[in-house]
Design a protein around this motif. Structure first.
Motif, PDB file in Angstrom:
ATOM      1  N   VAL A 196      53.283 128.518  -7.414  1.00 32.86           N
ATOM      2  CA  VAL A 196      53.187 129.354  -6.228  1.00 32.86           C
ATOM      3  C   VAL A 196      52.545 128.509  -5.139  1.00 32.86           C
ATOM      4  O   VAL A 196      51.480 127.939  -5.335  1.00 32.86           O
ATOM      5  N   PHE A 197      53.210 128.416  -4.002  1.00 28.77           N
ATOM      6  CA  PHE A 197      52.677 127.683  -2.865  1.00 28.77           C
ATOM      7  C   PHE A 197      51.994 128.665  -1.925  1.00 28.77           C
ATOM      8  O   PHE A 197      52.506 129.756  -1.678  1.00 28.77           O
ATOM      9  N   LEU A 198      50.842 128.261  -1.419  1.00 27.17           N
ATOM     10  CA  LEU A 198      50.053 129.099  -0.528  1.00 27.17           C
ATOM     11  C   LEU A 198      49.754 128.329   0.741  1.00 27.17           C
ATOM     12  O   LEU A 198      49.558 127.115   0.706  1.00 27.17           O
ATOM     13  N   SER A 199      49.695 129.019   1.848  1.00 25.16           N
ATOM     14  CA  SER A 199      49.191 128.401   3.075  1.00 25.16           C
ATOM     15  C   SER A 199      47.785 128.934   3.309  1.00 25.16           C
ATOM     16  O   SER A 199      47.445 130.046   2.889  1.00 25.16           O
ATOM     17  N   VAL A 200      46.965 128.127   3.973  1.00 28.10           N
ATOM     18  CA  VAL A 200      45.566 128.467   4.197  1.00 28.10           C
ATOM     19  C   VAL A 200      45.314 128.652   5.687  1.00 28.10           C
ATOM     20  O   VAL A 200      45.619 127.767   6.483  1.00 28.10           O
ATOM     21  N   ASP A 201      44.756 129.793   6.048  1.00 28.23           N
ATOM     22  CA  ASP A 201      44.301 130.025   7.412  1.00 28.23           C
ATOM     23  C   ASP A 201      42.818 129.683   7.416  1.00 28.23           C
ATOM     24  O   ASP A 201      41.966 130.504   7.086  1.00 28.23           O
ATOM     25  N   ALA A 202      42.509 128.421   7.768  1.00 24.00           N
ATOM     26  CA  ALA A 202      41.138 127.937   7.719  1.00 24.00           C
ATOM     27  C   ALA A 202      40.285 128.492   8.844  1.00 24.00           C
ATOM     28  O   ALA A 202      39.056 128.421   8.791  1.00 24.00           O
ATOM     29  N   ALA A 203      40.906 129.065   9.885  1.00 23.92           N
ATOM     30  CA  ALA A 203      40.142 129.634  10.993  1.00 23.92           C
ATOM     31  C   ALA A 203      39.452 130.930  10.572  1.00 23.92           C
ATOM     32  O   ALA A 203      38.421 131.291  11.130  1.00 23.92           O
ATOM     33  N   LEU A 245      45.417 124.358  -9.368  1.00 25.32           N
ATOM     34  CA  LEU A 245      45.061 124.410  -7.956  1.00 25.32           C
ATOM     35  C   LEU A 245      44.874 122.995  -7.423  1.00 25.32           C
ATOM     36  O   LEU A 245      43.926 122.313  -7.751  1.00 25.32           O
ATOM     37  N   ARG A 246      45.825 122.576  -6.610  1.00 22.46           N
ATOM     38  CA  ARG A 246      45.761 121.250  -5.998  1.00 22.46           C
ATOM     39  C   ARG A 246      45.990 121.419  -4.510  1.00 22.46           C
ATOM     40  O   ARG A 246      47.014 121.956  -4.097  1.00 22.46           O
ATOM     41  N   PRO A 247      45.035 120.965  -3.692  1.00 24.19           N
ATOM     42  CA  PRO A 247      45.236 121.094  -2.244  1.00 24.19           C
ATOM     43  C   PRO A 247      46.177 120.016  -1.707  1.00 24.19           C
ATOM     44  O   PRO A 247      46.162 118.887  -2.172  1.00 24.19           O
ATOM     45  N   PHE A 248      46.986 120.400  -0.728  1.00 18.75           N
ATOM     46  CA  PHE A 248      47.889 119.477  -0.042  1.00 18.75           C
ATOM     47  C   PHE A 248      47.798 119.737   1.454  1.00 18.75           C
ATOM     48  O   PHE A 248      47.298 120.781   1.865  1.00 18.75           O
ATOM     49  N   THR A 249      48.301 118.802   2.205  1.00 24.37           N
ATOM     50  CA  THR A 249      48.371 119.009   3.647  1.00 24.37           C
ATOM     51  C   THR A 249      49.815 118.985   4.085  1.00 24.37           C
ATOM     52  O   THR A 249      50.683 118.452   3.402  1.00 24.37           O
ATOM     53  N   ARG A 250      50.047 119.613   5.219  1.00 23.80           N
ATOM     54  CA  ARG A 250      51.328 119.515   5.916  1.00 23.80           C
ATOM     55  C   ARG A 250      50.987 119.021   7.295  1.00 23.80           C
ATOM     56  O   ARG A 250      50.351 119.722   8.062  1.00 23.80           O
ATOM     57  N   ARG A 251      51.341 117.774   7.581  1.00 25.90           N
ATOM     58  CA  ARG A 251      51.067 117.181   8.892  1.00 25.90           C
ATOM     59  C   ARG A 251      49.615 117.353   9.318  1.00 25.90           C
ATOM     60  O   ARG A 251      49.315 117.788  10.421  1.00 25.90           O
ATOM     61  N   GLY A 252      48.702 117.051   8.399  1.00 22.95           N
ATOM     62  CA  GLY A 252      47.283 117.040   8.759  1.00 22.95           C
ATOM     63  C   GLY A 252      46.520 118.327   8.555  1.00 22.95           C
ATOM     64  O   GLY A 252      45.310 118.322   8.627  1.00 22.95           O
ATOM     65  N   SER A 253      47.186 119.461   8.300  1.00 24.24           N
ATOM     66  CA  SER A 253      46.457 120.689   8.047  1.00 24.24           C
ATOM     67  C   SER A 253      46.662 121.096   6.595  1.00 24.24           C
ATOM     68  O   SER A 253      47.694 120.805   6.005  1.00 24.24           O
ATOM     69  N   MET A 254      45.666 121.747   6.031  1.00 27.78           N
ATOM     70  CA  MET A 254      45.753 122.110   4.619  1.00 27.78           C
ATOM     71  C   MET A 254      46.860 123.127   4.414  1.00 27.78           C
ATOM     72  O   MET A 254      47.003 124.067   5.171  1.00 27.78           O
ATOM     73  N   ALA A 255      47.647 122.931   3.340  1.00 25.61           N
ATOM     74  CA  ALA A 255      48.736 123.858   2.996  1.00 25.61           C
ATOM     75  C   ALA A 255      48.334 124.731   1.850  1.00 25.61           C
ATOM     76  O   ALA A 255      47.484 124.430   1.094  1.00 25.61           O
TER      77      ALA A 255
END
Length: 149
Positions: free
Chosen positions: A56-63, A139-149
């Protein structure tokens, strides 16, 4: 009452699943190159196709505080387990009030440390014996163009 979770650093040998250890080691090699979270498109471990139904891929709203995690994919087995897809929903809403307080702290720790998270939970089997249930390096964090995905 919720139990406090204990987090500690460990090396990849704690992961029992060979495939999940390969995924973790692939992530760690990518991380070691630049000492930063790898981009998702760089992550190409062997036999990843076999794990896609569980992924399952998740996006993170870090704001947002705490960060909000939105489900971006239809993990087939997750949808089967919960009876419906969570795509487009917030993870804590999808998990519900019973599971979210137990599960979400692991996700938030992964985000805060910017490192993979692996969990082992002791549960009782049907005979009353304690069995270690592992969520193998999922759980492995990744980025998409510099922001966490």
């Amino acid at each position: 009452m919720a139990r406090a979770l204990h987090f500690e650093s460990a090396n990849s040998s704690v992961v029992k699943s060979i495939r999940q250890r390969d995924f973790l080691n692939t992530w760690l090699r990518l991380y070691a190159r630049s000492q930063t979270i790898p981009r998702m498109d760089e992550f190409q471990p062997e036999r990843i196709e076999e794990d896609l139904p569980d992924t399952v891929f998740l996006s993170v709203d870090a704001a947002a505080q705490p960060q909000r995690l939105t489900i971006e994919s239809d993990g087939t087995r997750m949808a089967t387990a919960y009876g419906h897809s969570g795509k487009g929903r917030l993870l804590d809403d999808y998990l519900g009030p019973r599971l979210a307080p137990v599960v979400m702290p692991v996700y938030h720790e992964c985000i805060a440390r910017r490192l993979p998270a692996y969990t082992i939970t002791d549960i009782d089997d049907i005979y009353g014996h304690v069995v270690a249930y592992e969520v193998s390096g999922k759980l492995r964090p990744f980025t998409r163009r510099g922001s966490m995905a």
